[in-house]
Design a protein around this motif. Structure first.
Motif, PDB file in Angstrom:
ATOM      1  N   LEU A 169       0.840  -1.190   0.000  1.00  0.00           N
ATOM      2  CA  LEU A 169       0.000   0.000   0.000  1.00  0.00           C
ATOM      3  C   LEU A 169       0.882   1.249   0.000  1.00  0.00           C
ATOM      4  O   LEU A 169       2.026   1.217   0.474  1.00  0.00           O
ATOM      5  CB  LEU A 169      -0.896   0.019   1.245  1.00  0.00           C
ATOM      6  N   LEU A 170       0.364   2.334  -0.519  1.00  0.00           N
ATOM      7  CA  LEU A 170       1.003   3.648  -0.420  1.00  0.00           C
ATOM      8  C   LEU A 170       2.429   3.656  -0.974  1.00  0.00           C
ATOM      9  O   LEU A 170       3.315   4.345  -0.461  1.00  0.00           O
ATOM     10  CB  LEU A 170       1.015   4.112   1.044  1.00  0.00           C
ATOM     11  N   SER A 171       2.669   2.884  -2.026  1.00  0.00           N
ATOM     12  CA  SER A 171       4.028   2.785  -2.570  1.00  0.00           C
ATOM     13  C   SER A 171       4.544   4.125  -3.076  1.00  0.00           C
ATOM     14  O   SER A 171       5.760   4.383  -3.051  1.00  0.00           O
ATOM     15  CB  SER A 171       4.070   1.750  -3.692  1.00  0.00           C
ATOM     16  N   GLU A 172       3.650   4.998  -3.520  1.00  0.00           N
ATOM     17  CA  GLU A 172       4.088   6.301  -4.023  1.00  0.00           C
ATOM     18  C   GLU A 172       4.558   7.226  -2.908  1.00  0.00           C
ATOM     19  O   GLU A 172       5.142   8.284  -3.168  1.00  0.00           O
ATOM     20  CB  GLU A 172       2.966   6.978  -4.830  1.00  0.00           C
ATOM     21  N   TYR A 173       4.310   6.832  -1.662  1.00  0.00           N
ATOM     22  CA  TYR A 173       4.743   7.633  -0.521  1.00  0.00           C
ATOM     23  C   TYR A 173       5.919   6.988   0.222  1.00  0.00           C
ATOM     24  O   TYR A 173       6.220   7.356   1.354  1.00  0.00           O
ATOM     25  CB  TYR A 173       3.582   7.827   0.459  1.00  0.00           C
ATOM     26  N   ALA A 174       6.569   6.028  -0.403  1.00  0.00           N
ATOM     27  CA  ALA A 174       7.628   5.266   0.267  1.00  0.00           C
ATOM     28  C   ALA A 174       8.736   6.188   0.794  1.00  0.00           C
ATOM     29  O   ALA A 174       9.157   7.131   0.119  1.00  0.00           O
ATOM     30  CB  ALA A 174       8.224   4.241  -0.687  1.00  0.00           C
ATOM     31  N   ALA A 175       9.189   5.895   1.993  1.00  0.00           N
ATOM     32  CA  ALA A 175      10.272   6.672   2.615  1.00  0.00           C
ATOM     33  C   ALA A 175      11.611   6.295   1.989  1.00  0.00           C
ATOM     34  O   ALA A 175      11.730   5.261   1.310  1.00  0.00           O
ATOM     35  CB  ALA A 175      10.295   6.393   4.114  1.00  0.00           C
ATOM     36  N   PRO A 176      12.638   7.109   2.186  1.00  0.00           N
ATOM     37  CA  PRO A 176      13.985   6.738   1.710  1.00  0.00           C
ATOM     38  C   PRO A 176      14.417   5.393   2.283  1.00  0.00           C
ATOM     39  O   PRO A 176      13.970   4.983   3.356  1.00  0.00           O
ATOM     40  CB  PRO A 176      14.869   7.877   2.237  1.00  0.00           C
ATOM     41  N   HIS A 177      15.303   4.732   1.553  1.00  0.00           N
ATOM     42  CA  HIS A 177      15.770   3.418   1.994  1.00  0.00           C
ATOM     43  C   HIS A 177      16.508   3.520   3.338  1.00  0.00           C
ATOM     44  O   HIS A 177      17.035   4.560   3.710  1.00  0.00           O
ATOM     45  CB  HIS A 177      16.698   2.821   0.938  1.00  0.00           C
ATOM     46  N   VAL A 178      16.524   2.408   4.037  1.00  0.00           N
ATOM     47  CA  VAL A 178      17.072   2.345   5.396  1.00  0.00           C
ATOM     48  C   VAL A 178      18.392   1.575   5.371  1.00  0.00           C
ATOM     49  O   VAL A 178      18.468   0.486   4.798  1.00  0.00           O
ATOM     50  CB  VAL A 178      16.076   1.640   6.346  1.00  0.00           C
ATOM     51  N   PRO A 179      19.451   2.103   6.008  1.00  0.00           N
ATOM     52  CA  PRO A 179      20.721   1.386   6.019  1.00  0.00           C
ATOM     53  C   PRO A 179      20.758   0.274   7.069  1.00  0.00           C
ATOM     54  O   PRO A 179      20.118   0.354   8.111  1.00  0.00           O
ATOM     55  CB  PRO A 179      21.739   2.477   6.359  1.00  0.00           C
ATOM     56  N   VAL A 180      21.535  -0.768   6.750  1.00  0.00           N
ATOM     57  CA  VAL A 180      21.908  -1.799   7.722  1.00  0.00           C
ATOM     58  C   VAL A 180      23.392  -1.593   7.989  1.00  0.00           C
ATOM     59  O   VAL A 180      24.185  -1.524   7.044  1.00  0.00           O
ATOM     60  CB  VAL A 180      21.655  -3.218   7.178  1.00  0.00           C
ATOM     61  N   GLN A 181      23.778  -1.480   9.270  1.00  0.00           N
ATOM     62  CA  GLN A 181      25.147  -1.103   9.582  1.00  0.00           C
ATOM     63  C   GLN A 181      25.751  -1.992  10.659  1.00  0.00           C
ATOM     64  O   GLN A 181      25.050  -2.444  11.568  1.00  0.00           O
ATOM     65  CB  GLN A 181      25.193   0.351  10.051  1.00  0.00           C
TER      66      GLN A 181
END
Length: 298
Positions: A251-263
């Motif tokens: 759902l709401l793919s057009e509102y997707a947040a920036p990608h999240v890093p794994v560190q």
């Protein structure tokens, strides 16, 4: 008096939280560790620890001394490692990792890591709470999200996208939210250990959500969303199988947040032992080959 032994007992007591745990860790027994720490305090003529029946707590003097001694022990370990373990790192490595990430990606690779380094032992601490590397004795932690603690350093080992998902049964009954604000009118499954709490992040906005079901397990979020209990939010890879089978939809793919890093994170002012360095290199090598952790916006 073996001051190195006394310092080691003190540091492990601090990092494990008790003389008993430090005794088990060092193979010395609780009475010996307690006696060695007391001897260190007598030598320094300073109280380093407050003792109680439940836990140990550092005094202000103990906090300063712990930081210095930890650096000394790390330097010794690094020196010995460079001479003795250059080709074969050894010793016990403690690594903390979030539950879902560990089960999905890390645990399948552990046999290969231990086979590559047969003189090394690994204590993998799998949980979803914040692990304080200084206080709890872990040398490395795998963390999701941006680094905010200036006392730590980080190496990025992956990136992924967070998605908002629901079952077809749920959207058939309750409809599809068209904007993030519409989530306020929906039943959302809330992961209680999410760093942002019941606030879900989207591009250019954040939304506080509510729901009748709250749970502290990412896998339980996935299963309950698939069962139609509400709308879920989390890493795309957590829901990937159900998305591929069409059990869930994004759902709401057009509102997707920036990608999240794994560190991979570690304490900035410590020298990393070679066993930690080879683990970082191994995990970086493995994770860069995993498509789900190297995603681009779709």
């Amino acid at each position: 008096m073996d001051r190195f032994l006394l310092m080691t007992c003190f540091v492990r007591a601090v990092e494990t939280g008790s003389f008993s745990a430090a005794g088990r860790d060092l193979g010395l027994g609780q009475p010996n560790v307690s006696r060695h720490v007391a001897a260190l305090e007598d030598y320094l003529q300073t109280r380093l620890l407050h003792r109680s029946t439940r836990k140990l707590a550092l005094t202000p003097e103990g906090e300063r001394y712990y930081a210095e001694v930890r650096r000394i022990l790390d330097a010794v370990d690094e020196s010995e490692s460079s001479l003795r373990d250059n080709l074969a790192p050894s010793g016990l490595l403690r690594v903390a990792c979030p539950t879902a990430l560990a089960h999905k990606f890390l645990l399948p690779e552990i046999p290969g890591f231990l086979k590559r380094y047969p003189a090394l032992a690994l204590d993998l601490q799998i949980n979803d709470r914040y692990v304080n590397l200084v206080d709890e004795g872990a040398e490395l932690a795998i963390r999701i999200g941006h680094l905010e603690d200036s006392a730590l350093k980080a190496r990025r080992i992956g990136m992924f996208e967070r998605v908002c998902v629901a079952s077809k049964a749920y959207v058939t009954q309750h409809g599809i939210p068209l904007t993030p604000d519409d989530l306020r009118e929906h039943d959302c499954v809330i992961y209680t250990l999410l760093s942002s709490g019941a606030t879900w992040r989207f591009r250019d906005t954040e939304v506080s959500v509510t729901g009748r079901f709250r749970v502290n397990s990412p896998d339980a979020v996935r299963d309950s969303v698939a069962a139609g209990l509400g709308i879920g939010y989390g890493p795309r890879w957590l829901f990937e199988d159900d998305l591929e089978s069409s059990c869930l939809q994004i759902l709401l793919s057009e509102y997707a947040a920036p990608h999240v890093p794994v560190q991979l994170v570690y304490v900035a002012n410590r020298l990393l032992p070679r066993r930690a360095s080879v683990f970082m290199d191994f995990v970086t090598e493995v994770f860069t080959r995993i498509p789900a952790l190297n995603s681009t916006l779709r």
